[in-house]
Enzyme design. Structure first.
Site, PDB file in Angstrom:
ATOM      1  NE  ARG A  89       3.610   3.119  12.680  1.00  0.00           N
ATOM      2  CZ  ARG A  89       2.914   3.431  11.584  1.00  0.00           C
ATOM      3  NH1 ARG A  89       2.471   2.484  10.788  1.00  0.00           N
ATOM      4  NH2 ARG A  89       2.663   4.688  11.285  1.00  0.00           N
ATOM      5  CG  HIS A 133      -2.815   5.715  10.906  1.00  0.00           C
ATOM      6  ND1 HIS A 133      -1.717   4.894  10.904  1.00  0.00           N
ATOM      7  CD2 HIS A 133      -3.420   5.490   9.724  1.00  0.00           C
ATOM      8  CE1 HIS A 133      -1.653   4.207   9.775  1.00  0.00           C
ATOM      9  NE2 HIS A 133      -2.695   4.559   9.029  1.00  0.00           N
ATOM     10  CD  GLU A 178       1.233   6.174   4.947  1.00  0.00           C
ATOM     11  OE1 GLU A 178       0.086   6.401   4.551  1.00  0.00           O
ATOM     12  OE2 GLU A 178       1.800   5.084   4.788  1.00  0.00           O
ATOM     13  CG  ASN A 307       4.571   3.932   6.616  1.00  0.00           C
ATOM     14  OD1 ASN A 307       5.319   3.487   7.482  1.00  0.00           O
ATOM     15  ND2 ASN A 307       3.364   4.387   6.879  1.00  0.00           N
ATOM     16  CE1 TYR A 309       1.743  -1.015   2.324  1.00  0.00           C
ATOM     17  CE2 TYR A 309       2.347   1.245   2.844  1.00  0.00           C
ATOM     18  CZ  TYR A 309       1.825   0.021   3.230  1.00  0.00           C
ATOM     19  OH  TYR A 309       1.390  -0.174   4.512  1.00  0.00           O
ATOM     20  CD  GLU A 374       1.596   1.905   7.374  1.00  0.00           C
ATOM     21  OE1 GLU A 374       1.235   1.800   6.179  1.00  0.00           O
ATOM     22  OE2 GLU A 374       1.070   2.669   8.188  1.00  0.00           O
TER      23      GLU A 374
HETATM   24  O1  IFM Z   1      -3.700   0.888   5.094  1.00  0.00           O
HETATM   25  C1  IFM Z   1      -2.768   1.876   4.824  1.00  0.00           C
HETATM   26  C2  IFM Z   1      -2.269   2.524   6.089  1.00  0.00           C
HETATM   27  O2  IFM Z   1      -3.328   3.008   6.848  1.00  0.00           O
HETATM   28  C3  IFM Z   1      -1.342   3.655   5.786  1.00  0.00           C
HETATM   29  N1  IFM Z   1      -0.302   3.251   4.883  1.00  0.00           N
HETATM   30  C4  IFM Z   1      -0.695   2.526   3.686  1.00  0.00           C
HETATM   31  C5  IFM Z   1      -1.571   1.354   4.067  1.00  0.00           C
HETATM   32  C6  IFM Z   1      -1.951   0.556   2.818  1.00  0.00           C
HETATM   33  O3  IFM Z   1      -2.639   1.354   1.920  1.00  0.00           O
END
Ligand code: IFM
Length: 491
Positions: A89, A133, A178, A307, A309, A374
């Site tokens: 990606r 992005h 995002e 995505n 985290y 992600e």
């Molecule tokens: O590095 C970023 C990415 O560009 C977009 N999503 C979160 C990642 C980590 O912060």
């Protein structure tokens, strides 16, 4: 596998349940890795500008050189292939392929992505292309940026221009990465480019990003001569209440409306959440919807990129004990859960939450296949004398999260792949180069690449999942999905 406080003991067994055609890849983005900021006709993006704002980026870091991927691309693709990853990606730099964000294409800029796509296909890696992005051409920012409706139409033109060159070989297209970050971090919180601090601008930006996505989907479908897999990627998490108090529960509802349903409802349900509209009205803000916009925005997609985290809890009172929201945001104070392990950036590690998140999307928005586009973690890596990083914590993080995906699948979520963020240690936006997310270490002085332990774990996992060797050498010319896409022959 190293023991970790957040990995369930059966994680590796659960990962073994993933089907052989489960997509396993790595992700990057143009601004974070390419460098070559002023080469071959590229013009500045909002991030080039933002990096020059004193104090905006840690240590005054910039993307001028980044990982020098623009010049080292074949080496990086070879690395991906050696790790046995089936998909890559990446994102296209708008101001590299269409300087200034409007007008004719820049042949030299497009040629770079042409070579990248061919290189990937030559090595049997499926290109997974993201059009945007976060790196808006500065000229479009000067003309109003995302709070301005015209930017959506400029994006649709740009999407068509990239597709005209790469659409014969690239099947998987993601419009935006995002939009929350572009709109809210960039226009409301001021911590990302372009550094704005206006809720109204942020709301306008969200709508125009959605519109840009929908217009691009329509244009690509119309232009395509073969089926495309069209997607949009959102940053998602859950936002439960900090306590069971009425104020915190109400805060969690507002956070969910503003941070989650604001993004998925228009795309997948063709409407904005009613409660969000009311929350914004209390701030005298309207989403600038015009007749027909929602039909465009809800143009059918094939895949939803997720995505993930971390997740936060929502509190209805601010740090002074006053009702949150008084500072002008419809969202409220986001608090950590506490008592959990954290990454090098202090982000709490919550793999079980990824399972919950995927199941929620499957339940509330049925019928849309998902890909985790992600997931990853930054740690303060310490290389040994040879530059090798024994990143046990990142390896445990990835294992726990991939297992969380597998658990969601077992419970019924249609999740078809997982991309690690990120292939390389790269420019982590406001954190500069201090936030190392890579599974491959990049030495900032020499630019040499060294796979970390996590990369070797991913390689072995890919082997195990596919139950086939990755040591067959370069697989030539076929796309994993269709078996028909071939590299373009260059003279
Ligand atoms: O590095 C970023 C990415 O560009 C977009 N999503 C979160 C990642 C980590 O912060």
């Amino acid at each position: 596998m190293t023991w970790s406080p957040y990995a369930a003991t059966d994680d590796e067994a659960v990962i073994g349940l993933l089907p052989p055609d489960f997509r396993l890849g790595a992700a990057t983005s143009a601004f974070q890795i390419e460098g070559a900021a002023a080469e071959d006709g590229r013009t500045p993006s909002i991030w080039d500008t933002f990096c020059r704002v004193p104090g905006a980026v840690a240590d005054g870091d910039t993307g001028d050189v980044a990982c020098d991927h623009y010049h080292r691309m074949p080496e990086d693709v070879a690395l991906l292939a050696a790790l046995g990853l089936d998909s890559y990606r990446f994102s296209v730099s708008w101001s590299r392929v269409q300087p200034g964000g409007r007008g004719p294409a820049n042949p030299a800029g497009l040629a770079f992505y042409d070579r990248l796509v061919d290189e990937l296909l030559d090595r049997g890696v499926t290109p997974w292309l993201t059009l945007y992005h976060w790196d808006l051409p500065q000229e479009l920012q000067d003309a109003g940026g995302w709070p301005t409706r015209d930017t959506a139409f400029r994006f649709a033109d740009y999407a068509e221009l990239v597709h005209a060159r790469l659409g014969d070989r690239v099947t998987h297209w993601t419009t935006l990465n995002e939009p929350f970050c572009s709109a809210v971090l960039g226009h409301v919180e001021g911590v990302h480019a372009p550094g704005g601090r206006s809720l109204a601008d942020g709301v306008r930006a969200v709508h125009h990003l959605h519109l840009a996505h929908g217009l691009a989907v329509q244009r690509l479908r119309a232009a395509a001569r073969r089926p495309l897999d069209l997607a949009v990627t959102h940053l998602l998490g859950t936002s439960g209440p900090a306590t069971d108090s009425a104020a915190d529960r109400e805060a969690a509802r507002r956070a969910d409306a503003f941070g989650f349903r604001f993004y998925l409802d228009p795309i997948l349900r063709g409407r904005y959440p009613r409660d969000l509209i009311e929350d914004l009205a209390a701030h005298r803000i309207e989403i600038p919807v015009r007749a027909g916009d929602l039909e465009v925005i809800a143009a059918p997609i094939d895949t939803l990129g997720v995505n993930y985290y971390r997740s936060m809890r929502s509190s209805g009172v601010d740090e002074h004990g006053s009702a949150a929201g008084a500072r002008g945001l419809p969202v409220t104070r986001a608090l950590p859960h506490g008592g959990l392990p954290v990454t090098g950036l202090g982000w709490e590690v919550m793999p079980h939450d990824l399972t919950d998140l995927l199941l929620r999307v499957a339940r509330d928005y049925p019928g849309t296949p998902m890909i985790v586009t992600e997931n990853g973690a930054a740690y303060d890596d310490q290389p040994d004398a040879d530059g090798f990083v024994d990143d046990a914590a990142r390896t445990a993080y990835l294992s726990a999260h991939l297992a969380a995906v597998s658990r969601a699948r077992t419970a019924g979520a249609d999740v078809r792949g997982y991309f690690v963020w990120s292939l390389l240690d790269n420019f982590e936006w406001a954190y500069g180069y201090a936030g190392r997310f890579g599974i491959v270490r990049v030495d900032r002085g020499t630019q040499s690449r060294t796979p970390k332990r996590s990369a070797l774990w991913l390689r072995d996992t890919a082997r195990r999942v596919r139950r086939r060797s990755v040591d067959r050498g370069a697989r030539t010319g076929t796309d994993a999905d269709t078996g028909t896409v071939r590299r373009r022959r260059r003279p």
